[in-house]
Design a protein around this motif. Structure first.
Motif, mmCIF file in Angstrom:
data_model
loop_
_atom_site.group_PDB
_atom_site.id
_atom_site.type_symbol
_atom_site.label_atom_id
_atom_site.label_comp_id
_atom_site.label_asym_id
_atom_site.label_seq_id
_atom_site.Cartn_x
_atom_site.Cartn_y
_atom_site.Cartn_z
ATOM 1 N N VAL A 1 3.558 8.761 0.432
ATOM 2 C CA VAL A 1 4.325 9.536 -0.546
ATOM 3 C C VAL A 1 3.503 10.739 -0.988
ATOM 4 N N ALA A 2 4.142 11.897 -1.057
ATOM 5 C CA ALA A 2 3.477 13.105 -1.549
ATOM 6 C C ALA A 2 3.155 12.948 -3.035
ATOM 7 N N ALA A 3 2.086 13.561 -3.467
ATOM 8 C CA ALA A 3 1.642 13.446 -4.875
ATOM 9 C C ALA A 3 2.762 13.818 -5.845
ATOM 10 N N ASN B 1 -1.352 9.434 8.069
ATOM 11 C CA ASN B 1 -0.064 9.418 7.374
ATOM 12 C C ASN B 1 1.009 8.782 8.254
ATOM 13 N N ALA B 2 1.029 9.128 9.532
ATOM 14 C CA ALA B 2 2.022 8.544 10.445
ATOM 15 C C ALA B 2 1.789 7.043 10.599
ATOM 16 N N ALA B 3 0.548 6.651 10.779
ATOM 17 C CA ALA B 3 0.250 5.222 10.944
ATOM 18 C C ALA B 3 0.666 4.420 9.721
ATOM 19 N N LEU C 1 0.830 -1.201 0.000
ATOM 20 C CA LEU C 1 0.000 0.000 0.000
ATOM 21 C C LEU C 1 0.862 1.248 0.000
ATOM 22 N N THR C 2 0.502 2.192 -0.865
ATOM 23 C CA THR C 2 1.059 3.540 -0.819
ATOM 24 C C THR C 2 -0.101 4.505 -0.637
ATOM 25 N N LEU C 3 -0.067 5.247 0.446
ATOM 26 C CA LEU C 3 -1.055 6.288 0.701
ATOM 27 C C LEU C 3 -0.493 7.601 0.169
ATOM 28 N N VAL C 4 -1.288 8.304 -0.624
ATOM 29 C CA VAL C 4 -0.860 9.612 -1.136
ATOM 30 C C VAL C 4 -1.007 10.601 0.027
ATOM 31 N N ALA C 5 0.123 11.040 0.571
ATOM 32 C CA ALA C 5 0.156 11.829 1.809
ATOM 33 C C ALA C 5 -0.714 13.075 1.748
ATOM 34 N N ASP C 6 -0.695 13.754 0.622
ATOM 35 C CA ASP C 6 -1.454 14.987 0.451
ATOM 36 C C ASP C 6 -2.604 14.781 -0.534
#
Length: 186
Positions: free
Chosen positions: A176-178, A160-162, A130-135
């Motif tokens: 990761v930032a967009a 984001n921290a989790a 999984l990659t969460l787009v931070a912003d």
């Protein structure tokens, strides 16, 4: 190495609907960041899956149920309807990801504390990287009553921290930032 079969990445865009993000924190910037990620995914021929929430408070077909004007699915992109927070619960999302040979999910959308959180954990629990787009996710402030509230920005920072520090055996997760997200063509 992922424990999920497959070797592809998919972008999953969750609930970026008019009624869901109307009062969301940093709404315009987040929608712009999702649009940026969407453009990159399409240019790299990465499958894009749109997940759209509908329930009694957000009836399908209503103005609030519609996608925000800035983001629209292409006709060939997969759309999944859901009624629960997790995009995996009682939907064909898992079967579609398997059909596409996806083992890595890039996640963006709304609302951070409900559908994004539940979908992120759902992906990891089902063996996906999984990659969460931070912003690229947002929510509104959470009113707890009695004058207590959790600011939306804090909810976003918490997830984001989790997602940065969680550890699941055999899976990789990242935030990761967009602007820094890169897709590679299959």
């Amino acid at each position: 190495m992922s424990i999920r079969p497959g070797s592809k990445t998919a972008l999953v865009v969750v609930d970026v609907q008019a009624g869901v993000v109307a009062d969301a924190w940093a709404r315009d910037a987040v929608v712009q960041n999702i649009a940026h990620v969407l453009t990159r995914a399409r240019a790299s021929r990465v499958p894009v899956i749109w997940v759209q929430h509908g329930d009694d408070e957000l009836p399908p077909g209503s103005p609030g149920w519609q996608w925000v004007a800035e983001l629209q699915p292409d006709p060939q992109e997969l759309r999944i309807d859901k009624r629960h927070n997790s995009s995996f619960e009682d939907t064909p999302l898992l079967a579609e990801l398997d059909r596409l040979g996806v083992n890595h999910v890039v996640l963006a959308g709304a609302a951070t504390n409900w559908c994004i959180r539940a979908t992120a954990y759902g992906a990891l629990e089902r063996g996906f990287d999984l990659t969460l787009v931070a912003d690229g996710h947002t929510t509104a402030d959470l009113d707890l009553g009695a004058g207590r509230r959790i600011p939306a920005e804090s909810i976003v920072e918490d997830l984001n921290a989790a997602m940065q520090w969680l550890s699941y055996p055999g899976r990789r997760n990242a935030v990761v930032a967009a602007a820094d997200l890169r897709f590679t063509a299959p």
